[in-house]
Write a protein that holds these residues in place. Structure first.
Motif, mmCIF file in Angstrom:
data_model
loop_
_atom_site.group_PDB
_atom_site.id
_atom_site.type_symbol
_atom_site.label_atom_id
_atom_site.label_comp_id
_atom_site.label_asym_id
_atom_site.label_seq_id
_atom_site.Cartn_x
_atom_site.Cartn_y
_atom_site.Cartn_z
ATOM 1 N N TRP A 15 56.441 46.023 43.330
ATOM 2 C CA TRP A 15 55.532 44.870 43.269
ATOM 3 C C TRP A 15 55.257 44.569 41.807
ATOM 4 N N THR A 16 55.509 43.331 41.388
ATOM 5 C CA THR A 16 55.431 43.000 39.974
ATOM 6 C C THR A 16 54.220 42.124 39.684
ATOM 7 N N ASP A 17 53.856 42.089 38.414
ATOM 8 C CA ASP A 17 52.596 41.469 38.003
ATOM 9 C C ASP A 17 52.814 40.690 36.719
ATOM 10 N N ASP A 18 53.451 39.539 36.830
ATOM 11 C CA ASP A 18 53.719 38.731 35.649
ATOM 12 C C ASP A 18 52.518 37.871 35.276
ATOM 13 N N GLU A 19 52.429 37.557 33.997
ATOM 14 C CA GLU A 19 51.419 36.623 33.516
ATOM 15 C C GLU A 19 51.703 35.233 34.099
ATOM 16 N N PRO A 20 50.680 34.369 34.169
ATOM 17 C CA PRO A 20 50.916 32.991 34.640
ATOM 18 C C PRO A 20 52.077 32.359 33.886
ATOM 19 N N VAL A 47 51.196 35.959 43.114
ATOM 20 C CA VAL A 47 50.255 34.979 42.599
ATOM 21 C C VAL A 47 48.929 35.701 42.436
ATOM 22 N N GLU A 48 48.444 35.782 41.207
ATOM 23 C CA GLU A 48 47.281 36.593 40.898
ATOM 24 C C GLU A 48 45.975 35.858 41.202
ATOM 25 N N ARG A 49 44.898 36.622 41.205
ATOM 26 C CA ARG A 49 43.572 36.076 41.452
ATOM 27 C C ARG A 49 43.145 35.128 40.332
ATOM 28 N N ILE A 50 42.316 34.150 40.697
ATOM 29 C CA ILE A 50 41.760 33.215 39.728
ATOM 30 C C ILE A 50 41.002 33.966 38.626
ATOM 31 N N GLN A 51 40.219 34.950 38.998
ATOM 32 C CA GLN A 51 39.374 35.643 38.032
ATOM 33 C C GLN A 51 40.164 36.468 37.033
ATOM 34 N N TRP A 52 41.468 36.653 37.280
ATOM 35 C CA TRP A 52 42.293 37.454 36.387
ATOM 36 C C TRP A 52 43.292 36.588 35.636
ATOM 37 N N GLY A 58 47.783 26.368 37.675
ATOM 38 C CA GLY A 58 48.701 27.384 37.163
ATOM 39 C C GLY A 58 49.344 28.192 38.269
ATOM 40 N N SER A 59 48.599 28.415 39.342
ATOM 41 C CA SER A 59 49.153 29.162 40.478
ATOM 42 C C SER A 59 50.270 28.389 41.155
ATOM 43 N N ILE A 60 50.105 27.081 41.291
ATOM 44 C CA ILE A 60 51.157 26.239 41.864
ATOM 45 C C ILE A 60 52.401 26.299 40.979
ATOM 46 N N LYS A 61 52.193 26.171 39.688
ATOM 47 C CA LYS A 61 53.303 26.238 38.729
ATOM 48 C C LYS A 61 53.997 27.595 38.801
ATOM 49 N N HIS A 62 53.204 28.656 38.888
ATOM 50 C CA HIS A 62 53.750 30.006 38.958
ATOM 51 C C HIS A 62 54.562 30.208 40.236
ATOM 52 N N ALA A 63 54.032 29.727 41.358
ATOM 53 C CA ALA A 63 54.733 29.874 42.637
ATOM 54 C C ALA A 63 56.067 29.137 42.615
ATOM 55 N N ARG A 64 56.072 27.949 42.042
ATOM 56 C CA ARG A 64 57.328 27.193 41.937
ATOM 57 C C ARG A 64 58.337 27.934 41.054
ATOM 58 N N TRP A 65 57.834 28.505 39.969
ATOM 59 C CA TRP A 65 58.700 29.238 39.034
ATOM 60 C C TRP A 65 59.338 30.431 39.713
ATOM 61 N N VAL A 66 58.542 31.224 40.413
ATOM 62 C CA VAL A 66 59.078 32.394 41.116
ATOM 63 C C VAL A 66 60.089 31.961 42.179
ATOM 64 N N ALA A 67 59.747 30.916 42.921
ATOM 65 C CA ALA A 67 60.641 30.437 43.980
ATOM 66 C C ALA A 67 61.973 29.968 43.407
ATOM 67 N N TYR A 80 53.822 37.492 46.896
ATOM 68 C CA TYR A 80 52.594 38.055 47.456
ATOM 69 C C TYR A 80 51.401 37.263 46.953
ATOM 70 N N LEU A 81 50.550 36.810 47.867
ATOM 71 C CA LEU A 81 49.358 36.043 47.510
ATOM 72 C C LEU A 81 48.176 37.007 47.458
ATOM 73 N N ASN A 82 47.848 37.432 46.259
ATOM 74 C CA ASN A 82 46.912 38.541 46.072
ATOM 75 C C ASN A 82 45.498 38.186 46.529
ATOM 76 N N ASP A 83 44.927 39.077 47.350
ATOM 77 C CA ASP A 83 43.529 38.960 47.799
ATOM 78 C C ASP A 83 43.230 37.580 48.394
#
Length: 238
Positions: A15-20, A47-52, A58-67, A80-83
């Protein structure tokens, strides 16, 4: 519905944890670095939590990038959609916003699996899970729930009977980011054996151990994991 033995999400994975996403190259990502580790064949992005550090845009952009990356890098097998429901309960996202993130990823890559969490301590048993997703991971995060793990897991299997269900083992349960309850040998082996038994019986699709950096802090867990996971009949440890 269950994933078969040969499904990438049921095999060795990290499970990986990339920056936005901000224009970083593939070789600069945590996904890429994880795949250089011997034995890691697939990765699940997040896709990480808003608070982090995320924003909704940015989450939409990140999801498109990963896809999009997953189209050319087949080692990326899920997002994975975290929390998920925690974000909704805390007022950080709405369900419609999560649906927008899922739709963005699926528009780019319909075959990329979407995985969401199930946390007993947060009352996820009361949630409908009525959105587009492909699998669920059962996370026993609160150490007070350890004594009821069989009950919680059975309930999750009933609730998500139409989706593959993976089980999650937190080494430092209830930790948040400030320290918590390190599993005893009895707790660690007991829960992991339960998860292995359910995977072998076809009730669940795999096992997740969180997280690798904590295995470095507690190397005895590695030996305990080897002892239990040798009985795993499906390729579902990650």
């Amino acid at each position: 519905m269950q994933w078969g033995r040969d499904h990438p999400c049921s095999q060795a994975r990290c499970w990986t944890d990339d920056e936005p996403y901000d224009g970083q190259a593939w070789e600069e990502t945590h996904m890429y670095r994880a795949l250089q580790v011997p034995g890691v064949e697939y990765v699940i992005a997040k896709v990480e939590r808003i608070q982090w550090g995320q924003t909704h845009e940015g989450s939409i952009k990140h999801a498109r990038w990963v896809a999009e990356l997953a189209l050319s890098h087949k080692e990326i097998v899920a997002l994975y959609l975290n929390d998920f429901y925690d974000e909704i309960e805390e007022g950080r996202r709405t369900l419609d916003q999560w649906r927008e993130i899922i739709a963005a990823a699926k528009e780019v890559n319909p075959d990329l699996a979407i995985i969401v969490p199930h946390y007993p301590h947060r009352g996820n048993v009361e949630r409908a899970y009525d959105f587009d997703h492909d699998a669920v991971i059962f996370n026993l995060w609160h150490h007070g729930d350890i004594s009821r793990v069989e009950e919680h897991l059975a309930q999750a299997e009933r609730q998500h009977g139409d989706k593959p269900l993976l089980t999650g083992l937190y080494l430092n349960s209830g930790s948040g980011r400030g320290g918590g309850h390190w599993l005893t040998e009895e707790e660690f082996k007991g829960m992991l054996r339960l998860f292995v038994d359910h995977a072998n019986a076809g009730k669940t699709a795999g096992v997740r151990i969180f997280c690798a950096c904590q295995l470095e802090q507690r190397p005895e867990y590695v030996e305990w994991a080897k002892e239990v996971l040798k009985d795993l009949e499906v390729a579902g440890a990650g």
